[in-house]
Design an enzyme around this catalytic site. Structure first.
Site, PDB file in Angstrom:
ATOM      1  N   LYS A 136       0.883  -1.144   0.020  1.00  0.00           N
ATOM      2  CA  LYS A 136       0.095   0.175  -0.022  1.00  0.00           C
ATOM      3  C   LYS A 136       0.922   1.205  -0.028  1.00  0.00           C
ATOM      4  O   LYS A 136       2.031   1.197   0.108  1.00  0.00           O
ATOM      5  CB  LYS A 136      -0.946   0.057   1.214  1.00  0.00           C
ATOM      6  CG  LYS A 136      -1.726  -1.201   1.206  1.00  0.00           C
ATOM      7  CD  LYS A 136      -2.653  -1.230   2.523  1.00  0.00           C
ATOM      8  CE  LYS A 136      -3.613  -2.320   2.556  1.00  0.00           C
ATOM      9  NZ  LYS A 136      -4.691  -2.453   3.580  1.00  0.00           N
ATOM     10  N   TYR A 138     -12.429  -3.108  -3.518  1.00  0.00           N
ATOM     11  CA  TYR A 138     -12.900  -3.064  -1.960  1.00  0.00           C
ATOM     12  C   TYR A 138     -14.454  -3.100  -2.007  1.00  0.00           C
ATOM     13  O   TYR A 138     -14.852  -2.585  -1.106  1.00  0.00           O
ATOM     14  CB  TYR A 138     -12.297  -1.937  -1.389  1.00  0.00           C
ATOM     15  CG  TYR A 138     -10.653  -1.856  -1.005  1.00  0.00           C
ATOM     16  CD1 TYR A 138     -10.433  -3.064   0.011  1.00  0.00           C
ATOM     17  CD2 TYR A 138      -9.752  -1.128  -1.150  1.00  0.00           C
ATOM     18  CE1 TYR A 138      -9.361  -3.434   0.489  1.00  0.00           C
ATOM     19  CE2 TYR A 138      -8.521  -1.047  -0.828  1.00  0.00           C
ATOM     20  CZ  TYR A 138      -8.255  -2.337  -0.022  1.00  0.00           C
ATOM     21  OH  TYR A 138      -6.818  -2.463   0.540  1.00  0.00           O
ATOM     22  N   PHE A 174     -15.024   3.292   7.158  1.00  0.00           N
ATOM     23  CA  PHE A 174     -13.723   3.483   6.696  1.00  0.00           C
ATOM     24  C   PHE A 174     -13.531   3.407   5.275  1.00  0.00           C
ATOM     25  O   PHE A 174     -12.463   3.535   4.562  1.00  0.00           O
ATOM     26  CB  PHE A 174     -12.975   2.520   7.545  1.00  0.00           C
ATOM     27  CG  PHE A 174     -13.044   0.953   7.119  1.00  0.00           C
ATOM     28  CD1 PHE A 174     -12.704   0.400   6.139  1.00  0.00           C
ATOM     29  CD2 PHE A 174     -13.870   0.177   8.004  1.00  0.00           C
ATOM     30  CE1 PHE A 174     -12.794  -0.787   5.868  1.00  0.00           C
ATOM     31  CE2 PHE A 174     -14.155  -0.918   7.862  1.00  0.00           C
ATOM     32  CZ  PHE A 174     -13.664  -1.595   6.544  1.00  0.00           C
ATOM     33  N   ARG A 212      -1.607 -14.311   4.544  1.00  0.00           N
ATOM     34  CA  ARG A 212      -2.213 -13.860   5.548  1.00  0.00           C
ATOM     35  C   ARG A 212      -1.642 -13.770   6.896  1.00  0.00           C
ATOM     36  O   ARG A 212      -1.615 -12.923   7.695  1.00  0.00           O
ATOM     37  CB  ARG A 212      -3.761 -14.136   5.669  1.00  0.00           C
ATOM     38  CG  ARG A 212      -4.511 -14.190   4.291  1.00  0.00           C
ATOM     39  CD  ARG A 212      -5.065 -12.779   4.164  1.00  0.00           C
ATOM     40  NE  ARG A 212      -6.352 -12.578   5.169  1.00  0.00           N
ATOM     41  CZ  ARG A 212      -7.056 -11.413   5.323  1.00  0.00           C
ATOM     42  NH1 ARG A 212      -6.705 -10.504   4.427  1.00  0.00           N
ATOM     43  NH2 ARG A 212      -7.910 -11.214   6.347  1.00  0.00           N
ATOM     44  N   THR A 261      -5.391  -7.459  10.857  1.00  0.00           N
ATOM     45  CA  THR A 261      -5.638  -6.243  10.303  1.00  0.00           C
ATOM     46  C   THR A 261      -5.029  -4.949  11.113  1.00  0.00           C
ATOM     47  O   THR A 261      -4.369  -4.101  10.631  1.00  0.00           O
ATOM     48  CB  THR A 261      -7.176  -5.951  10.143  1.00  0.00           C
ATOM     49  OG1 THR A 261      -7.559  -7.165   9.406  1.00  0.00           O
ATOM     50  CG2 THR A 261      -7.482  -4.591   9.282  1.00  0.00           C
ATOM     51  N   ARG A 317       2.684  -6.399   9.479  1.00  0.00           N
ATOM     52  CA  ARG A 317       1.902  -5.517  10.225  1.00  0.00           C
ATOM     53  C   ARG A 317       2.364  -5.268  11.557  1.00  0.00           C
ATOM     54  O   ARG A 317       2.731  -4.206  12.213  1.00  0.00           O
ATOM     55  CB  ARG A 317       0.599  -5.729  10.176  1.00  0.00           C
ATOM     56  CG  ARG A 317       0.006  -5.543   8.639  1.00  0.00           C
ATOM     57  CD  ARG A 317      -1.378  -6.192   8.456  1.00  0.00           C
ATOM     58  NE  ARG A 317      -2.000  -5.941   7.188  1.00  0.00           N
ATOM     59  CZ  ARG A 317      -3.139  -6.534   6.952  1.00  0.00           C
ATOM     60  NH1 ARG A 317      -3.896  -7.597   7.636  1.00  0.00           N
ATOM     61  NH2 ARG A 317      -3.632  -6.215   5.795  1.00  0.00           N
ATOM     62  N   ASN A 345      -1.762  -0.093   7.026  1.00  0.00           N
ATOM     63  CA  ASN A 345      -1.045  -1.536   7.387  1.00  0.00           C
ATOM     64  C   ASN A 345      -0.271  -2.241   6.552  1.00  0.00           C
ATOM     65  O   ASN A 345       0.018  -3.326   6.365  1.00  0.00           O
ATOM     66  CB  ASN A 345      -2.102  -2.467   8.090  1.00  0.00           C
ATOM     67  CG  ASN A 345      -3.284  -2.822   7.143  1.00  0.00           C
ATOM     68  OD1 ASN A 345      -3.169  -2.589   5.900  1.00  0.00           O
ATOM     69  ND2 ASN A 345      -4.458  -3.380   7.710  1.00  0.00           N
ATOM     70  N   HIS A 356      -2.061  -5.491   1.341  1.00  0.00           N
ATOM     71  CA  HIS A 356      -3.063  -6.434   1.411  1.00  0.00           C
ATOM     72  C   HIS A 356      -2.937  -7.755   1.029  1.00  0.00           C
ATOM     73  O   HIS A 356      -1.773  -7.911   0.278  1.00  0.00           O
ATOM     74  CB  HIS A 356      -3.881  -5.657   0.335  1.00  0.00           C
ATOM     75  CG  HIS A 356      -5.034  -6.469  -0.406  1.00  0.00           C
ATOM     76  ND1 HIS A 356      -6.449  -6.757   0.364  1.00  0.00           N
ATOM     77  CD2 HIS A 356      -5.141  -7.540  -1.303  1.00  0.00           C
ATOM     78  CE1 HIS A 356      -7.078  -7.547  -0.360  1.00  0.00           C
ATOM     79  NE2 HIS A 356      -6.299  -7.976  -1.269  1.00  0.00           N
ATOM     80  N   GLU A 377      -9.455 -10.498  -7.541  1.00  0.00           N
ATOM     81  CA  GLU A 377      -8.481  -9.452  -7.138  1.00  0.00           C
ATOM     82  C   GLU A 377      -7.461  -9.351  -8.568  1.00  0.00           C
ATOM     83  O   GLU A 377      -7.085  -8.142  -8.956  1.00  0.00           O
ATOM     84  CB  GLU A 377      -7.954  -9.448  -5.971  1.00  0.00           C
ATOM     85  CG  GLU A 377      -9.086  -9.229  -4.839  1.00  0.00           C
ATOM     86  CD  GLU A 377      -8.797  -9.305  -3.567  1.00  0.00           C
ATOM     87  OE1 GLU A 377      -7.359  -9.683  -3.213  1.00  0.00           O
ATOM     88  OE2 GLU A 377      -9.518  -9.145  -2.560  1.00  0.00           O
TER      89      GLU A 377
END
Ligand code: DAT
Ligand code: MG
Length: 138
Positions: A11, A51, A59, A87, A93, A104, A118, A121, A132
């Site tokens: 990100k 998203y 948010f 993940r 998150t 993270r 964070n 993704h 995606e």
């Protein structure tokens, strides 16, 4: 054996902080294969599609604005159980409570902004991953 693909995004916070190499290194050291990679500037239409599950949440707009705030790096990684595996590498998150040892948990913190920043993704299921990947690598 379940060879899978997942979509990883570094990100804008990760790119700004010079953490692209760190994220890629963790993915590679874990043993996954990088099969596609590009730096890009997302646009609102692409992010709204990506998203879609979060549209209407408080948010959502801050999340889109954040993702528009600078370049991102889109990565396709492959490997047995890579969706679950990435993940776990990413951590939960909320970066304040994400386990140390995760991306993270080690590299991010809650900045008190409307959207949690964070670093990365990662797709959360085989269906999301294929959806995606097709959005980011048309
Ligand atoms: P994840 O990225 O761990 O899959 P998610 O899909 O639920 O999390 O949410 C997408 C992103 O939106 C997440 O990385 C950070 C932000 N976010 C999620 N829940 C939030 C919340 N309650 N408040 C602020 N930002 C949030
Ligand atoms: Mg998610």
């Amino acid at each position: 054996m379940t060879v899978e693909r997942t979509l990883i995004l570094v990100k804008p916070d990760g790119v700004r902080r010079g953490l692209v190499g760190e994220v890629i290194a963790r993915v590679e050291k874990k043993g996954y294969t990088i099969s596609a990679l590009k730096m890009m500037n997302a646009d609102r239409a692409l992010l709204t599609e990506h998203y879609a599950e979060h549209e209407g949440k408080p948010f959502f707009e801050p999340l889109v604005e954040f993702m528009l705030s600078g370049p991102i790096v889109a990565i396709v990684a492959e490997g047995n159980r890579v969706i679950e595996g990435f993940r776990k590498l990413a951590g939960t998150t909320d970066p304040t409570t994400a386990e140390p040892g995760t991306i993270r948990g080690d590299l991010a913190r809650d900045q008190g902004t409307k959207v949690v920043q964070n670093i990365v993704h990662g797709s959360d299921s085989p269906e999301s991953a294929e959806r995606e990947i097709s959005i980011f690598f048309k």
